[in-house]
Design a protein around this motif. Sequence first.
Motif, PDB file in Angstrom:
ATOM      1  N   GLY A  84      50.007  -2.978 -28.568  1.00 53.86           N
ATOM      2  CA  GLY A  84      49.344  -2.790 -28.139  1.00 53.86           C
ATOM      3  C   GLY A  84      48.035  -3.797 -29.346  1.00 53.86           C
ATOM      4  N   TYR A  85      48.191  -4.142 -30.130  1.00 48.86           N
ATOM      5  CA  TYR A  85      47.424  -5.244 -30.772  1.00 48.86           C
ATOM      6  C   TYR A  85      46.844  -6.278 -30.024  1.00 48.86           C
ATOM      7  CZ  TYR A  85      51.231  -7.115 -33.449  1.00 48.86           C
ATOM      8  OH  TYR A  85      52.319  -7.897 -33.323  1.00 48.86           O
ATOM      9  N   SER A  86      47.502  -6.744 -29.042  1.00 50.92           N
ATOM     10  CA  SER A  86      47.902  -8.381 -28.839  1.00 50.92           C
ATOM     11  C   SER A  86      45.842  -8.915 -27.537  1.00 50.92           C
ATOM     12  CB  SER A  86      49.420  -8.969 -27.916  1.00 50.92           C
ATOM     13  OG  SER A  86      48.880 -10.050 -27.237  1.00 50.92           O
ATOM     14  N   SER A  87      45.749  -9.255 -27.520  1.00 50.17           N
ATOM     15  CA  SER A  87      44.759  -9.897 -26.428  1.00 50.17           C
ATOM     16  C   SER A  87      45.810 -10.047 -25.395  1.00 50.17           C
ATOM     17  CB  SER A  87      44.293 -10.379 -27.315  1.00 50.17           C
ATOM     18  OG  SER A  87      42.962 -10.184 -28.308  1.00 50.17           O
ATOM     19  N   LEU A  88      44.704 -10.057 -24.083  1.00 47.21           N
ATOM     20  CA  LEU A  88      44.698 -10.147 -22.854  1.00 47.21           C
ATOM     21  C   LEU A  88      44.217 -10.807 -21.766  1.00 47.21           C
ATOM     22  CD1 LEU A  88      45.944  -7.073 -20.815  1.00 47.21           C
ATOM     23  CD2 LEU A  88      45.005  -6.940 -22.337  1.00 47.21           C
ATOM     24  N   GLY A  89      44.795 -11.623 -20.906  1.00 53.07           N
ATOM     25  CA  GLY A  89      43.825 -11.771 -19.994  1.00 53.07           C
ATOM     26  C   GLY A  89      44.338 -13.073 -19.018  1.00 53.07           C
ATOM     27  N   PRO A  90      43.577 -13.541 -17.803  1.00 51.56           N
ATOM     28  CA  PRO A  90      44.240 -14.206 -16.654  1.00 51.56           C
ATOM     29  C   PRO A  90      44.232 -15.313 -17.862  1.00 51.56           C
ATOM     30  CG  PRO A  90      41.545 -13.706 -16.633  1.00 51.56           C
ATOM     31  CD  PRO A  90      42.571 -12.685 -17.766  1.00 51.56           C
ATOM     32  N   GLN A  91      43.815 -16.128 -19.510  1.00 50.99           N
ATOM     33  CA  GLN A  91      43.991 -17.309 -19.516  1.00 50.99           C
ATOM     34  C   GLN A  91      45.436 -17.302 -20.633  1.00 50.99           C
ATOM     35  OE1 GLN A  91      41.613 -15.333 -20.810  1.00 50.99           O
ATOM     36  NE2 GLN A  91      39.446 -16.341 -19.970  1.00 50.99           N
ATOM     37  N   VAL A  92      46.080 -15.612 -20.690  1.00 53.72           N
ATOM     38  CA  VAL A  92      46.772 -15.875 -21.125  1.00 53.72           C
ATOM     39  C   VAL A  92      48.557 -17.151 -20.562  1.00 53.72           C
ATOM     40  CG1 VAL A  92      48.966 -14.666 -21.985  1.00 53.72           C
ATOM     41  CG2 VAL A  92      46.900 -14.016 -22.308  1.00 53.72           C
ATOM     42  N   GLY A  93      49.124 -17.760 -20.551  1.00 50.17           N
ATOM     43  CA  GLY A  93      50.579 -18.724 -20.224  1.00 50.17           C
ATOM     44  C   GLY A  93      51.146 -17.946 -20.126  1.00 50.17           C
ATOM     45  N   ILE A  94      51.607 -17.233 -21.022  1.00 50.40           N
ATOM     46  CA  ILE A  94      53.543 -16.778 -21.849  1.00 50.40           C
ATOM     47  C   ILE A  94      53.514 -15.732 -22.407  1.00 50.40           C
ATOM     48  CG2 ILE A  94      53.756 -18.703 -23.179  1.00 50.40           C
ATOM     49  CD1 ILE A  94      56.627 -19.007 -21.021  1.00 50.40           C
ATOM     50  N   GLY A  95      54.303 -14.960 -23.208  1.00 46.59           N
ATOM     51  CA  GLY A  95      54.348 -14.085 -24.082  1.00 46.59           C
ATOM     52  C   GLY A  95      55.027 -13.846 -24.778  1.00 46.59           C
ATOM     53  N   ALA A  96      55.063 -13.931 -25.785  1.00 44.31           N
ATOM     54  CA  ALA A  96      56.145 -13.706 -27.477  1.00 44.31           C
ATOM     55  C   ALA A  96      56.882 -13.131 -28.282  1.00 44.31           C
ATOM     56  CB  ALA A  96      57.229 -15.570 -27.391  1.00 44.31           C
ATOM     57  N   PRO A  97      57.626 -13.117 -28.650  1.00 44.96           N
ATOM     58  CA  PRO A  97      57.445 -11.445 -29.917  1.00 44.96           C
ATOM     59  C   PRO A  97      56.612 -11.734 -30.646  1.00 44.96           C
ATOM     60  CG  PRO A  97      59.388 -12.265 -29.169  1.00 44.96           C
ATOM     61  CD  PRO A  97      59.163 -13.444 -28.466  1.00 44.96           C
ATOM     62  N   ALA A  98      56.399 -11.082 -30.867  1.00 45.74           N
ATOM     63  CA  ALA A  98      55.309 -10.649 -31.770  1.00 45.74           C
ATOM     64  C   ALA A  98      54.857 -10.054 -33.306  1.00 45.74           C
ATOM     65  CB  ALA A  98      53.023 -10.533 -31.738  1.00 45.74           C
ATOM     66  N   GLY A  99      55.821  -8.848 -33.402  1.00 40.28           N
ATOM     67  CA  GLY A  99      56.563  -8.100 -34.516  1.00 40.28           C
ATOM     68  C   GLY A  99      55.687  -6.525 -33.917  1.00 40.28           C
ATOM     69  N   ASN A 100      56.598  -5.601 -33.999  1.00 45.48           N
ATOM     70  CA  ASN A 100      55.916  -4.094 -33.755  1.00 45.48           C
ATOM     71  C   ASN A 100      57.118  -3.252 -34.362  1.00 45.48           C
ATOM     72  OD1 ASN A 100      57.972  -5.046 -31.055  1.00 45.48           O
ATOM     73  ND2 ASN A 100      58.327  -2.984 -31.244  1.00 45.48           N
ATOM     74  N   CYS A 101      57.280  -2.331 -34.880  1.00 44.24           N
ATOM     75  CA  CYS A 101      57.756  -1.146 -36.138  1.00 44.24           C
ATOM     76  C   CYS A 101      59.094  -0.309 -35.205  1.00 44.24           C
ATOM     77  CB  CYS A 101      57.365  -0.861 -37.079  1.00 44.24           C
ATOM     78  SG  CYS A 101      55.565  -1.724 -38.387  1.00 44.24           S
ATOM     79  N   VAL A 102      58.497  -0.167 -34.278  1.00 46.04           N
ATOM     80  CA  VAL A 102      60.043   0.667 -33.135  1.00 46.04           C
ATOM     81  C   VAL A 102      59.361   2.276 -33.678  1.00 46.04           C
ATOM     82  CG1 VAL A 102      61.918   1.373 -32.633  1.00 46.04           C
ATOM     83  CG2 VAL A 102      61.060  -1.051 -32.828  1.00 46.04           C
ATOM     84  N   ASN A 103      59.574   2.288 -35.073  1.00 48.41           N
ATOM     85  CA  ASN A 103      59.431   3.426 -35.375  1.00 48.41           C
ATOM     86  C   ASN A 103      57.765   3.836 -35.710  1.00 48.41           C
ATOM     87  OD1 ASN A 103      60.677   2.186 -37.218  1.00 48.41           O
ATOM     88  ND2 ASN A 103      62.051   3.433 -38.447  1.00 48.41           N
ATOM     89  N   THR A 104      57.661   5.685 -35.575  1.00 51.80           N
ATOM     90  CA  THR A 104      56.705   6.027 -35.822  1.00 51.80           C
ATOM     91  C   THR A 104      56.771   6.999 -36.655  1.00 51.80           C
ATOM     92  OG1 THR A 104      57.196   8.029 -34.019  1.00 51.80           O
ATOM     93  CG2 THR A 104      56.621   6.335 -33.207  1.00 51.80           C
ATOM     94  N   THR A 105      57.225   6.983 -37.833  1.00 58.17           N
ATOM     95  CA  THR A 105      57.045   7.786 -38.907  1.00 58.17           C
ATOM     96  C   THR A 105      56.205   7.212 -40.487  1.00 58.17           C
ATOM     97  OG1 THR A 105      58.904   8.777 -38.483  1.00 58.17           O
ATOM     98  CG2 THR A 105      58.353   9.096 -40.666  1.00 58.17           C
ATOM     99  N   ALA A 106      55.248   7.207 -40.398  1.00 56.92           N
ATOM    100  CA  ALA A 106      54.420   6.672 -42.003  1.00 56.92           C
ATOM    101  C   ALA A 106      56.165   5.880 -42.814  1.00 56.92           C
ATOM    102  CB  ALA A 106      53.242   6.944 -42.248  1.00 56.92           C
TER     103      ALA A 106
END
Length: 852
Positions: free
Chosen positions: A420-442
Amino acid sequence: MRKISALLTVTVLVAFLGLTPGSAAVTAEWNPVRSHPVEIGPQANRLVVGFLATAGNSSIQRIKSRRPQAIYVTQAQTSRADVAALLQRTGIATRGSRQFAPSMHVVFLEKTLYGADVAAALDKLRADPAVAFAEIDERRYAQALPNDPLFLPTATASGQWYMLTPSTATPTSDAAATDAVSAWGITQGSSGTVIADIDSGIRFDHPDLLRAGFGGRLLPGYDFVGQDLNASNSAPLGTYLVANDGDGWDPDPSDPGDWIDSTDLMNTAVFPSKNCSVENSSWHGTRVMGVLGALTNNDVGIAGMTWNPYLLPVRALGKCGGLDSDIIAGIMWSVGMPVFDDSGNPVPANPYPADIVNLSLGGTGGSCPADYANLVTQLTGMGVLVVASAGNESGPVDIPANCPGVLAVAGLRNVGTKVGYSSLGPQVGIGAPAGNCVNTTAGSPCLRSIDTTVNEGLTVPGANGYTDQTNTNLGTSFSAPIVSGIAAMMRAVNANLTPPQLIARLQASSTPYPQPVTTPPTPQCSNSSSSTVECACTTSTCGAGMVNAFSAVKAALNPISAVKIPAGYIGGAGTFDASGSVAACGATIASYAWSKSGAVVINSGANSPQVNITGSGTGTLTLVVTDSAGNTDTALVNISAGGASSAAPSAAGTSASACINPMTVTPAPPTISASFSPVSVAVSVPAMLVVSFNNTNGFALTQSGITVSLPANLTLGQQAPASSCGGAAMSLSSTSGSVTLSGANIPANGSCNMTFSVQSTTASSYTASIPANALMTGPAGSNAAPASATLTVTVASSAPTGVASSGGGGGGGGLDWMYILLIAGILLIARGHAAKRMPREVQVRHKTRGRR
């Protein structure tokens, strides 16, 4: 000027107390790592030959399988007689053969072949119409899995999931994992590659990083965080609150911490509230370096994406980010370009120019500015690849990632969708893992954090440790070094690849983005919205696909096709030359194949480096080059009545330049010299002790310190100790019998000293001895040889030996005259000298003393 910030998302899920695993002191270790010999160039004493299946020799067999459907294969049915006939046709001398499959045989060569002879033998076999393939029967070894304890997943930790083989298993899919483990079976990167990280600095003492020459691969680097500027008018303030280390540009990129507290925010001239907020130290550069190249196979902590390249820390971010001018200066210095300080003096050149520049930083502000654009163009021309984080703003790609020529990296969730937090757009060349928590419980553990190195101090440096599921590490800052590390491995196998070629092969080898089928449906990413939630990536929003290290390294192994277009060609007949094509390291070009389409006729050379054609209109000329390993590359030439053009280079380098020469960084230890001035004085008369520190390295010796102890009965004089060494953290302290220098910088290819006065009330000979290992420096260790100086203290005042004394004729002078007169009287009586001679001798002594 724009402020650029580190692209880090840190989420603390639970209160963290104590040390993370691996943060305790590390004892000496023994690493029984499985290894194998390294061969220089191709060699072979056995080959594997496979025969083609034909109508006359093929056999269809059903393969036993647990799968429900039947599986059949078609193979050539051959024998040793087929091998003997083949060897007779090709003239290759052998000691025999062994069949291990219906269509495959091991051929034992009569003698070991090397270099071009290997390629020649393979070419002969591959040219035979009965042969499907012929390859060297190489020795293989166990897969290169590191022994770092935090690398593999456990029942309570996800480990470094982002380096493992991609998986689509449920319930948790790691489709975005990069398969670094398979790439490491080909290469772990070359020590001849340098990766620079422009960042917040580094903790050199982290046990999974460490300095080059002392167990690690961290190069000395430089600090480009300048003095504070007024936020409203950019006027210099003469303070260094942003730098937080007491000075501006200096040769020590150590991270002092970048915390911001409420007191900082009260100083709105330096920390404008719109840009800054209260936060703990991030240790951002240390985190990024861990992903790039934490020490691997050392039984400590984590693994890095690369195992061998050197890492260059360049500090350009302090408290509340950094200025474009400091960042650009840091980039320029990192690649060997000249840079000047505030006084107009040249900054000492970087002795280890970078091949790859990692920029885990950025800021919003529209299109790419000209300063970054021009610099990136220069870097690309120099062969330097720039990789940058897309940003954590969920909107348009940040500066400088949006600059042409920069490989911008978007952040992916573990399943391959945009986080969700990653910026995006046509200038992006490739994607790679950025980290995410999977869980939804605080409060739950963050299951897909990017584990890496960190310091645990909330403000100033504390214990070193690692991020994990409770001390998390998220952000596109960590997507970029994943890609930078993969690019370094690609260079290790084919150093002729230019930055555009590296980018093209990274993109072409990437894994297509998944389009998940979920309830409710996962929205598709769109450039027209902020996309603050998870979305399904497209090539126009998140780049070509998910980066895959194994596929990228294999793509780098392909040769580079080159086409030289004849000068002044405007149609008609012409000879196009592909002899500038080059294979990857250790391979050679085996064949050329030209084909055409449209209004192009091949006159000659369809299977030669040079092809002669006639172009009578619009058409294409296609070149396929194949190397000795069977890898290929294709170049396309567009032909028209007005000329010809191609994206392929006219020359792709040489076989020698395809392989990187390894580099070993062994800093030269500092040397010490000592001297007294003058070398002889009377009792209670001061002399100066000068201790000089000499550095023959092309980088400054930072964090230098020494304690010089005086011999008994020799004490410090009234003049305060001084030093010509630099460093904002430099300090001098003393006792009656010793002087301590700490935090000093000894200049690159230069020297500096410490001086202090000494004196004694007892006549004697005094030797100040400085033992080996007394002077400790950060980048180059300690002095290997001792140093000493001797001072003679006499009971009588006499003309000093060698250098004039700086002392005056004060205290003790009366006693000196009485002593002289007494001795003179005794000599006069004992020897019967004439009474008139004495005044002249006294007069001469008086004049001598007056000149002192």
